[in-house]
Structure formats: C-alpha cells, structure tokens
Motif scaffolding. Structure first.
Motif, short mmCIF file in Angstrom:
data_model
loop_
_atom_site.label_atom_id
_atom_site.label_comp_id
_atom_site.label_asym_id
_atom_site.label_seq_id
_atom_site.Cartn_x
_atom_site.Cartn_y
_atom_site.Cartn_z
N LEU A 7 20.15 108.21 4.24
CA LEU A 7 20.12 109.04 3.03
C LEU A 7 19.25 108.40 1.96
O LEU A 7 19.40 107.22 1.64
CB LEU A 7 21.53 109.23 2.48
CG LEU A 7 22.38 110.39 2.99
CD1 LEU A 7 23.56 110.62 2.08
CD2 LEU A 7 21.56 111.66 3.15
N ILE A 53 19.22 116.22 -1.02
CA ILE A 53 18.82 115.02 -0.27
C ILE A 53 17.30 114.98 -0.17
O ILE A 53 16.67 115.95 0.27
CB ILE A 53 19.44 115.04 1.14
CG1 ILE A 53 20.97 115.03 1.05
CG2 ILE A 53 18.94 113.88 1.98
CD1 ILE A 53 21.66 115.27 2.39
N GLU A 55 15.57 112.55 1.65
CA GLU A 55 15.36 112.27 3.07
C GLU A 55 16.70 111.90 3.70
O GLU A 55 17.64 111.50 3.02
CB GLU A 55 14.37 111.12 3.27
CG GLU A 55 12.96 111.41 2.81
CD GLU A 55 12.07 110.19 2.91
OE1 GLU A 55 12.47 109.19 3.54
OE2 GLU A 55 10.97 110.22 2.33
N GLU A 57 20.09 112.61 6.49
CA GLU A 57 21.02 113.70 6.72
C GLU A 57 22.46 113.20 6.73
O GLU A 57 22.74 112.02 6.92
CB GLU A 57 20.72 114.43 8.03
CG GLU A 57 21.01 113.62 9.28
CD GLU A 57 20.91 114.45 10.55
OE1 GLU A 57 20.83 115.70 10.48
OE2 GLU A 57 20.93 113.85 11.64
N ARG A 59 26.05 114.02 8.76
CA ARG A 59 26.54 114.67 9.98
C ARG A 59 28.07 114.66 9.97
O ARG A 59 28.71 113.72 9.50
CB ARG A 59 26.02 113.94 11.22
CG ARG A 59 24.50 113.99 11.34
CD ARG A 59 24.01 113.25 12.57
NE ARG A 59 24.40 113.90 13.81
CZ ARG A 59 23.77 114.93 14.36
NH1 ARG A 59 22.70 115.45 13.77
NH2 ARG A 59 24.19 115.45 15.49
N PRO A 64 24.81 118.27 12.18
CA PRO A 64 24.50 118.35 10.75
C PRO A 64 25.58 119.11 9.99
O PRO A 64 26.06 120.16 10.44
CB PRO A 64 23.16 119.11 10.72
CG PRO A 64 22.55 118.82 12.06
CD PRO A 64 23.69 118.75 13.03
#
Length: 293
Positions: A7, A53, A55, A57, A59, A64
């Motif tokens: 993140l 965000i 860059e 992710e 989950r 996701p």
C-alpha cells in the motif's frame, strides 16, 4: 484474513505511506504502532476505502476487497463521528439499522453493550453531556454494531479508564474467539504487548518490523544478564560481547559473535561463583526504539 499488499499513498510530492505490507490473520489481534505521522491512520483509511490508494491493494479472504466487504467491517476512525445532540440509544439503534439490523434486535444489542460498558443508565442522555471517556465508550459500541466480519480501530483505548479498558479488551477477545481479525492502533505499548498476537511497526510511512512479540524479542543481538560473586569488570575484555551495562557484580551483555556467551560463562565459572546467567529479552518499548531509530 485481511491482507495489505504494498500500500502506497502520495499527497503531491509527499509519500505518506510507502509500500506497506502486512497481514491481519483471522481470530487474532494485530497491533499497529508508530509515532505520530508514521502513516497508521492513512493506512487504515485506505484499508476502509475512506482514502484512495495510490499503489498496492487490500485483499479480503484471498481476493481484492470490495465496497460490500467493507460495509461488514467495524471501523473506528481517528476523528469520532457521532451526533452530539442526539440520545445515545436512539443514535446507536439508528447506526445498527443502517447496517441492516432489525429495530428490535438493534435496540436489544445496543442496551446490552451500553450495560457492558457501564453507561446503561445514560441511554437517554445526549452524547455531548457525557465525559470524553464515556463518549469513547459510545464510539466503540458504534464500531461493533452489528457483529462485524473484521475490526479496524484507530486508537480505541484513547481516553479510557482502566475499567473501560478491561471491558474493551474483553469485547475484542469475544470477537477474536469467533475468528474475527482485529487491527488496532495504539500508543500504549504496554497494552499492545499484553494483548496482541502480532505487531506491525511503522516509521516514516514504512513497515520496519512485523511479527509476534516473541519473534520481535528474538531479533537483534541476544542479551544475557551475568551476576557474579565478585566484581564483573573483567567482562569488558571478552571478545564477541558488547557490555551494555555494568554495575559491580552484575553485567548486561550483548552477543556480537555466536558462541561468545558460552565462553563468558566458562570464564566466569573459572573465576568464582556465578549467581545468575540468563537470557534477557527486551521489552516492546526497547524494540520499538531500536527499529524506529
């Protein structure tokens, strides 16, 4: 499991969170610690979708995360968001119903939680009439209505007295026993050390340490306390050891060369009485200072 992968969040030229990665396993409490400005709140906001965000992710259960997933999370933001001029019971029931609970079920659960936190008799009071500590209790209740799939709590223990802390701890443990992952930030390192299964330490927007308390205590140079029958000054001349502290017959040693501690105990035994030779594991506060320096 809740997974945070690489993140990153930028505000113009400033990178507030820089490739932060960690996991919040199901049924465990994960403590999120770091100085003011380290990036904890920004990370939590990205996890909850409050902040975009740049860059990376988030989950959830191996895929996701979606907006629908986040609706089932309990979230306590840094800035509290309840209604100061509305009675406690009414607004908590309203919040529960927004999250899908029926009216009767919501009222029952809210009353139970108010009693649990010792403010059941204040259910008809307006929030603004309560002390800051009691307002924090109400905010906690709002974050766990209805039964959440995960909890993300920003400084939930701030302003709570010891009785309320115990109630909060019991509540969180009820959730982890049901397999719910809990992520919370706190500046109270002694509390984090006592409660958490795992720790994540942030400094200047980056992850600098992760693991269980035991794992973090075992990182770095092993330390030993040596207590002799006579003066311990001679340990300064031993190779492979750093003398961290020395007072009379007691020395605190850090091992810089594997096996040096065995040579130290052999030499101490040769010289006279050895009253104690024990591994010393640092407190979380010491580890925190080391990894964030």
């Amino acid at each position: 499991m809740l997974e945070i992968n690489e993140l990153t969040r930028r505000f113009g030229e400033t990178t507030a969170v820089d490739r932060v990665s960690f996991e919040v396993p199901s049924g465990q409490m994960t403590g999120f610690v770091g100085a003011n400005g380290a990036g904890k709140t920004t990370t939590m906001r990205m996890v909850m979708g409050v902040l975009g965000i740049t860059e990376g992710e988030v989950r959830w259960r191996g895929r996701p995360i979606t907006r629908l997933d986040r609706r089932a999370f309990g979230y306590m933001p840094e800035e509290r968001g309840l209604y100061p001029k509305q009675p406690l019971l009414d607004q908590l029931v309203y919040i529960a119903r927004l999250k899908g609970m029926g009216a009767a079920e919501a009222r029952k659960q809210v009353r139970e939680l108010l009693e649990r936190f010792g403010i059941g008799e204040r259910s008809k009071d307006h929030l603004e009439k309560l002390s800051l500590g009691n307002q924090q209790r109400v905010q906690i209740i709002a974050s766990v209505l209805p039964r959440p799939q995960a909890l993300v709590l920003d400084e939930p223990f701030s302003g709570l007295d010891p009785v309320a802390v115990d109630s909060m701890v019991e509540l969180l443990r009820d959730h982890t026993r049901d397999g719910i992952p809990v992520l919370f930030s706190s500046h109270q390192l002694d509390l984090v050390e006592r409660l958490c299964d795992r720790l994540v330490v942030l400094a200047k927007g980056r992850t600098v340490a992760t693991g269980t308390v035991a794992e973090l205590r075992d990182t770095g140079q092993p330390r030993f306390r040596l207590v002799l029958g006579g003066d311990a000054g001679w340990v300064r001349d031993l190779p492979g050891l750093d003398v961290l502290d020395l007072e009379g017959s007691t020395a605190l040693l850090a091992v810089t060369e594997p096996g040096a501690e065995q040579r130290a105990i052999a030499e101490a035994t040769r010289r006279g009485d050895v009253h104690e030779f024990a591994r010393v594991r640092p407190a979380l506060s010491e580890i925190y200072r080391e990894v964030t320096a």
